[in-house]
Design an enzyme around this catalytic site. Structure first.
Site, PDB file in Angstrom:
ATOM      1  N   ASN A   1       0.854  -1.195   0.000  1.00  0.00           N
ATOM      2  CA  ASN A   1       0.000   0.000   0.000  1.00  0.00           C
ATOM      3  C   ASN A   1       0.892   1.248   0.000  1.00  0.00           C
ATOM      4  OD1 ASN A   1      -1.840   2.020   0.454  1.00  0.00           O
ATOM      5  ND2 ASN A   1      -2.377   1.382   2.541  1.00  0.00           N
TER       6      ASN A   1
ATOM      7  N   LYS B   1       0.029   4.269  -0.374  1.00  0.00           N
ATOM      8  CA  LYS B   1      -0.662   5.467   0.141  1.00  0.00           C
ATOM      9  C   LYS B   1      -0.435   6.653  -0.806  1.00  0.00           C
ATOM     10  CE  LYS B   1      -0.374   3.476   4.687  1.00  0.00           C
ATOM     11  NZ  LYS B   1      -0.393   3.664   6.115  1.00  0.00           N
TER      12      LYS B   1
ATOM     13  N   HIS C   1      -9.712   1.220   4.629  1.00  0.00           N
ATOM     14  CA  HIS C   1      -8.436   1.432   5.335  1.00  0.00           C
ATOM     15  C   HIS C   1      -8.685   2.399   6.491  1.00  0.00           C
ATOM     16  CE1 HIS C   1      -4.407   2.805   6.253  1.00  0.00           C
ATOM     17  NE2 HIS C   1      -3.990   1.674   5.722  1.00  0.00           N
TER      18      HIS C   1
ATOM     19  N   GLU D   1      -7.213   4.891   7.483  1.00  0.00           N
ATOM     20  CA  GLU D   1      -7.094   6.319   7.132  1.00  0.00           C
ATOM     21  C   GLU D   1      -8.364   6.818   6.448  1.00  0.00           C
ATOM     22  OE1 GLU D   1      -3.313   5.749   5.215  1.00  0.00           O
ATOM     23  OE2 GLU D   1      -2.483   5.286   7.183  1.00  0.00           O
TER      24      GLU D   1
ATOM     25  N   GLU E   1      -5.566  -4.639  10.732  1.00  0.00           N
ATOM     26  CA  GLU E   1      -4.587  -3.565  10.892  1.00  0.00           C
ATOM     27  C   GLU E   1      -4.935  -2.748  12.132  1.00  0.00           C
ATOM     28  OE1 GLU E   1      -2.417  -2.595   7.010  1.00  0.00           O
ATOM     29  OE2 GLU E   1      -4.165  -1.318   7.087  1.00  0.00           O
TER      30      GLU E   1
ATOM     31  N   GLY F   1       2.098   2.676  10.770  1.00  0.00           N
ATOM     32  CA  GLY F   1       3.028   3.798  10.607  1.00  0.00           C
ATOM     33  C   GLY F   1       3.775   4.192  11.869  1.00  0.00           C
TER      34      GLY F   1
ATOM     35  N   SER G   1       3.130  -1.663  10.461  1.00  0.00           N
ATOM     36  CA  SER G   1       4.574  -1.681  10.714  1.00  0.00           C
ATOM     37  C   SER G   1       5.241  -3.027  10.406  1.00  0.00           C
ATOM     38  CB  SER G   1       4.870  -1.237  12.152  1.00  0.00           C
ATOM     39  OG  SER G   1       4.479   0.109  12.333  1.00  0.00           O
TER      40      SER G   1
HETATM   41  P1  PGA Z   1       2.606   0.647   7.645  1.00  0.00           P
HETATM   42  O1  PGA Z   1       1.153   0.808   6.965  1.00  0.00           O
HETATM   43  O2  PGA Z   1       3.187  -0.644   7.148  1.00  0.00           O
HETATM   44  O3  PGA Z   1       3.364   1.851   7.195  1.00  0.00           O
HETATM   45  O4  PGA Z   1       2.379   0.612   9.125  1.00  0.00           O
HETATM   46  C1  PGA Z   1       0.304  -0.299   6.768  1.00  0.00           C
HETATM   47  C2  PGA Z   1      -1.013   0.152   6.201  1.00  0.00           C
HETATM   48  O5  PGA Z   1      -1.490   1.224   6.570  1.00  0.00           O
HETATM   49  O6  PGA Z   1      -1.611  -0.543   5.364  1.00  0.00           O
END
Ligand code: PGA
Length: 238
Positions: free
Chosen positions: A9, A11, A92, A94, A158, A164, A199
């Site tokens: 992903n 983003k 997601h 976000e 998640e 993140g 992460s």
């Molecule tokens: P990250 O993001 O690996 O940077 O923690 C994962 C995601 O949001 O799908």
């Protein structure tokens, strides 16, 4: 799906120039035993489709639930199919927390994606506050109840507090939660591939890959670097 799934992903990152370099490195170096899915921003889908062999699949980060019409700024599942996508991320954290997408809206998106022939990667997970209040199971149940009238999809667990932050959930928590999700979906007669995200990095992906209950990973930050993403893919040669 029997093969592990490793989804990148990106983003809201990458330009044509940086994406071109990254895609070519991944395409040249990857030896595929997993289902590898690259999920760039909409603007780079066409380019990614041209560069990637068909051993690597393409996904989008979001879609609307209508086929076409007066919906300025939105993209339909049919448009994603037209440009070569096989997958789409729905819900997601976000999208849920920054853009306020509700379970009701996400349900419409899930149905629309399936109708168009896409496989949704549906994200679920609790916030830090919900975790502290012991509400993880309650939140997951509510989010999973959105999966109605669907017989097969990918779900990504998640935890919002792990995305993140550089700190992934511990293996015991991931195992326990994925077991819970699989049980709940089995009760609903849904055939689900269940991933972990939050992460994931080369230094924890081996341990995650050893757990056969975890069907793969959704990777954010670490998928923006060819070397680290390729190492994560390597971990899943199990
Ligand atoms: P990250 O993001 O690996 O940077 O923690 C994962 C995601 O949001 O799908």
């Amino acid at each position: 799906m029997n093969k592990p799934v490793i989804a990148a992903n990106w983003k809201m990152n990458m330009t044509k120039k940086t994406a071109g370099i990254l895609l070519r490195k991944i395409n040249e170096s990857v030896s595929i035993t997993s289902e590898v899915i690259i999920i760039p921003p909409f603007t780079l889908l066409d380019m990614a489709y041209e560069i990637l062999d068909n051993k690597i699949k393409l996904g989008a980060q979001n879609c609307y639930w209508k086929k076409s019409g007066a919906f300025t700024g939105e993209i339909s599942p049919q448009m994603l199919v037209d440009i070569g996508c096989k997958y789409v991320i729905i819900g997601h954290s976000e999208r849920r927390h920054i853009f306020g997408e509700s379970d009701a809206l996400l349900h419409k998106k899930l149905i629309a994606a399936i109708d168009a022939g896409l496989t949704p990667i549906y994200c679920v997970g609790e916030t830090l506050e919900e975790k502290r209040k012991g509400k993880r199971e309650f939140v997951l149940n509510r989010q999973l109840d959105t999966i109605n009238g669907i017989s097969s999809l990918i779900v990504a667990y998640e935890p919002v507090w792990a995305i993140g932050t550089g700190v992934a959930a511990d293996i015991a928590t991931i195992r326990e939660t994925i077991e819970l999700i699989k049980l709940k979906l089995k009760e609903k007669s849904v055939d689900a591939t269940v991933l972990y995200g939050g992460s994931v990095k080369p230094d924890n992906s081996k341990e995650i890959a050893k757990q056969h209950i975890i069907d793969g990973v959704l990777v954010g930050g670490a998928s923006l670097d060819a070397e680290s993403f390729l190492k994560i893919i390597d971990s899943f040669k199990r």
